[in-house]
Design a protein around this motif. Structure first.
Motif, PDB file in Angstrom:
ATOM      1  N   ALA A   1       0.832  -1.199   0.000  1.00 51.61           N
ATOM      2  CA  ALA A   1       0.000   0.000   0.000  1.00 51.61           C
ATOM      3  C   ALA A   1       0.867   1.250   0.000  1.00 51.61           C
ATOM      4  O   ALA A   1       1.857   1.339   0.736  1.00 51.61           O
ATOM      5  N   ASN A   2       0.502   2.195  -0.843  1.00 49.03           N
ATOM      6  CA  ASN A   2       1.224   3.464  -0.981  1.00 49.03           C
ATOM      7  C   ASN A   2       2.656   3.277  -1.481  1.00 49.03           C
ATOM      8  O   ASN A   2       3.479   4.187  -1.381  1.00 49.03           O
ATOM      9  N   GLY A   3       2.952   2.078  -1.997  1.00 50.96           N
ATOM     10  CA  GLY A   3       4.279   1.836  -2.537  1.00 50.96           C
ATOM     11  C   GLY A   3       4.395   2.322  -3.972  1.00 50.96           C
ATOM     12  O   GLY A   3       3.446   2.859  -4.553  1.00 50.96           O
ATOM     13  N   ASP A   4       5.575   2.140  -4.534  1.00 52.66           N
ATOM     14  CA  ASP A   4       5.809   2.570  -5.906  1.00 52.66           C
ATOM     15  C   ASP A   4       4.985   1.728  -6.880  1.00 52.66           C
ATOM     16  O   ASP A   4       4.833   0.517  -6.702  1.00 52.66           O
ATOM     17  N   ILE A   5       4.473   2.387  -7.902  1.00 55.95           N
ATOM     18  CA  ILE A   5       3.740   1.703  -8.965  1.00 55.95           C
ATOM     19  C   ILE A   5       4.680   1.528 -10.148  1.00 55.95           C
ATOM     20  O   ILE A   5       5.274   2.491 -10.629  1.00 55.95           O
ATOM     21  N   LYS A   6       4.821   0.296 -10.598  1.00 53.94           N
ATOM     22  CA  LYS A   6       5.742  -0.011 -11.682  1.00 53.94           C
ATOM     23  C   LYS A   6       4.987  -0.626 -12.854  1.00 53.94           C
ATOM     24  O   LYS A   6       4.017  -1.359 -12.662  1.00 53.94           O
ATOM     25  N   ASP A   7       5.455  -0.311 -14.053  1.00 53.08           N
ATOM     26  CA  ASP A   7       4.821  -0.931 -15.212  1.00 53.08           C
ATOM     27  C   ASP A   7       5.328  -2.367 -15.361  1.00 53.08           C
ATOM     28  O   ASP A   7       6.272  -2.788 -14.696  1.00 53.08           O
ATOM     29  N   SER A   8       4.666  -3.117 -16.242  1.00 47.92           N
ATOM     30  CA  SER A   8       4.979  -4.542 -16.397  1.00 47.92           C
ATOM     31  C   SER A   8       5.574  -4.852 -17.763  1.00 47.92           C
ATOM     32  O   SER A   8       5.436  -5.968 -18.266  1.00 47.92           O
ATOM     33  N   LYS A   9       6.250  -3.869 -18.360  1.00 47.53           N
ATOM     34  CA  LYS A   9       6.817  -4.089 -19.690  1.00 47.53           C
ATOM     35  C   LYS A   9       7.828  -5.230 -19.693  1.00 47.53           C
ATOM     36  O   LYS A   9       7.809  -6.096 -20.571  1.00 47.53           O
ATOM     37  N   ASP A  10       8.720  -5.230 -18.702  1.00 48.23           N
ATOM     38  CA  ASP A  10       9.737  -6.282 -18.653  1.00 48.23           C
ATOM     39  C   ASP A  10       9.104  -7.644 -18.377  1.00 48.23           C
ATOM     40  O   ASP A  10       9.534  -8.662 -18.935  1.00 48.23           O
ATOM     41  N   LEU A  11       8.078  -7.661 -17.511  1.00 53.07           N
ATOM     42  CA  LEU A  11       7.404  -8.919 -17.210  1.00 53.07           C
ATOM     43  C   LEU A  11       6.713  -9.465 -18.455  1.00 53.07           C
ATOM     44  O   LEU A  11       6.808 -10.663 -18.757  1.00 53.07           O
ATOM     45  N   GLU A  12       6.029  -8.608 -19.191  1.00 53.40           N
ATOM     46  CA  GLU A  12       5.337  -9.068 -20.398  1.00 53.40           C
ATOM     47  C   GLU A  12       6.339  -9.570 -21.435  1.00 53.40           C
ATOM     48  O   GLU A  12       6.108 -10.592 -22.097  1.00 53.40           O
ATOM     49  N   LYS A  13       7.450  -8.873 -21.558  1.00 52.79           N
ATOM     50  CA  LYS A  13       8.490  -9.313 -22.488  1.00 52.79           C
ATOM     51  C   LYS A  13       9.012 -10.691 -22.093  1.00 52.79           C
ATOM     52  O   LYS A  13       9.205 -11.569 -22.953  1.00 52.79           O
ATOM     53  N   HIS A  14       9.212 -10.890 -20.787  1.00 53.86           N
ATOM     54  CA  HIS A  14       9.691 -12.187 -20.300  1.00 53.86           C
ATOM     55  C   HIS A  14       8.656 -13.279 -20.564  1.00 53.86           C
ATOM     56  O   HIS A  14       9.014 -14.393 -20.991  1.00 53.86           O
ATOM     57  N   MET A  15       7.372 -12.979 -20.319  1.00 56.79           N
ATOM     58  CA  MET A  15       6.323 -13.973 -20.536  1.00 56.79           C
ATOM     59  C   MET A  15       6.241 -14.368 -22.004  1.00 56.79           C
ATOM     60  O   MET A  15       6.058 -15.546 -22.339  1.00 56.79           O
ATOM     61  N   LEU A  16       6.389 -13.400 -22.888  1.00 58.89           N
ATOM     62  CA  LEU A  16       6.307 -13.692 -24.317  1.00 58.89           C
ATOM     63  C   LEU A  16       7.528 -14.465 -24.805  1.00 58.89           C
ATOM     64  O   LEU A  16       7.486 -15.104 -25.855  1.00 58.89           O
ATOM     65  N   GLN A  17       8.612 -14.398 -24.048  1.00 58.93           N
ATOM     66  CA  GLN A  17       9.774 -15.226 -24.364  1.00 58.93           C
ATOM     67  C   GLN A  17       9.624 -16.633 -23.792  1.00 58.93           C
ATOM     68  O   GLN A  17      10.159 -17.598 -24.339  1.00 58.93           O
ATOM     69  N   THR A  18       8.869 -16.726 -22.683  1.00 63.55           N
ATOM     70  CA  THR A  18       8.665 -18.022 -22.027  1.00 63.55           C
ATOM     71  C   THR A  18       7.560 -18.826 -22.698  1.00 63.55           C
ATOM     72  O   THR A  18       7.706 -20.031 -22.939  1.00 63.55           O
ATOM     73  N   LEU A  19       6.445 -18.148 -23.002  1.00 58.26           N
ATOM     74  CA  LEU A  19       5.290 -18.805 -23.616  1.00 58.26           C
ATOM     75  C   LEU A  19       5.095 -18.260 -25.027  1.00 58.26           C
ATOM     76  O   LEU A  19       5.063 -17.048 -25.218  1.00 58.26           O
ATOM     77  N   PRO A  20       4.949 -19.115 -26.016  1.00 54.65           N
ATOM     78  CA  PRO A  20       4.793 -18.629 -27.393  1.00 54.65           C
ATOM     79  C   PRO A  20       3.440 -17.973 -27.611  1.00 54.65           C
ATOM     80  O   PRO A  20       2.444 -18.331 -26.979  1.00 54.65           O
TER      81      PRO A  20
END
Length: 268
Positions: A214-233
């Protein structure tokens, strides 16, 4: 002032010529049925189905979407049954080729893909057996999912292929997600099938931003999505819906395309 009305009288189906009766049978629509399991019904512990913040979803639920075959007309008389059966049978075969579809939020997706969740068998993974403490709503829902999964398998050129499951994950725009989102993505990346099953994970791209405290930093998920697309076709990198490939695939859809996809779930 009186309003003229048309007195619509029912007509006998058998008074129509056979050609028109076949048109009637062919126009019968197979409506979709939505079977819903709410988190409040399931009564599972938070480790199996976490409670999402109200900012994400008012009520977390898993919705199973399948076509319903309106077979009541076959019970009218012998002649109608004889005429309508071949047409409705063809429609039913088309329905069997359709994927089993689920509509979930990220918390409900956790409940489906979690490694020890009782709902995991809804995705075609070997059932670990329901515990005595798990209520009837969970048992009935799991059995219903299993029944539909057993009926679903596409056939191409006489060869049976894998059954296809589509899991559409909805989310609110401009809302940060927490651990339930990150853990769901991690489990999806590790999800394995050892049988003839293809799971397509459909989501709104880009993935939501994250806020772990709560009240912490908000981060985008660009790197996570890139990783997922490399992991799952991506699904289209392998083939179309009738691809013989098995395993877990991603289908990212942006804004308008995703909304159109969700609207399309109302009909087959």
């Amino acid at each position: 002032m009186e309003v003229a009305t048309v007195n619509q009288q029912p007509f006998r189906l058998l008074d129509l010529p056979a050609e028109l009766r076949r048109c009637v049978y062919d126009s019968i629509e197979f409506r979709t049925t939505w079977h819903v399991l709410d988190r409040t019904q399931a009564l599972l512990s938070k480790r199996y189905w976490p409670v999402p913040p109200k900012t994400q979803v008012y009520e977390s639920r898993v919705t199973l979407i399948r076509p319903h075959a309106p077979l009541e007309i076959l019970m009218t008389c012998h002649l109608v049954r004889k005429e309508a059966s071949p047409i409705l049978k063809r429609k039913m075969e088309d329905c069997r080729l359709q994927p089993v579809r689920y509509l979930v939020d990220y918390s409900a997706a956790w409940a489906l893909v979690g490694p020890s969740s009782p709902l995991r068998s809804c995705l075609g993974v070997a059932d670990r057996g329901l515990r005595k403490t798990e209520n009837r709503a969970v048992g009935d829902f799991v059995q219903m999912c299993g029944s539909f999964l057993s009926q679903t398998r596409w056939t191409q050129n006489g060869v049976r292929g894998p059954r296809v499951i589509e899991m559409t994950i909805t989310r609110k725009s401009e809302t940060a997600y927490g651990i339930e989102f990150l853990q769901t993505m991690a489990w999806l990346g590790m999800f394995k099938y050892y049988g003839p099953t293809k799971l397509v994970f459909i989501y709104k791209s880009p993935l939501p931003s994250t806020q772990l405290v709560a009240n912490g930093d908000i981060k985008d998920s660009k790197d996570l999505e890139k990783h997922m697309l490399q992991t799952l076709p991506r699904e289209w990198e392998i083939g179309n819906e009738t691809s013989s490939e098995r395993g877990v695939f991603m289908r990212p859809l942006e804004g308008e395309a995703f909304e159109k996809h969700v609207e399309g779930l109302a009909s087959y």
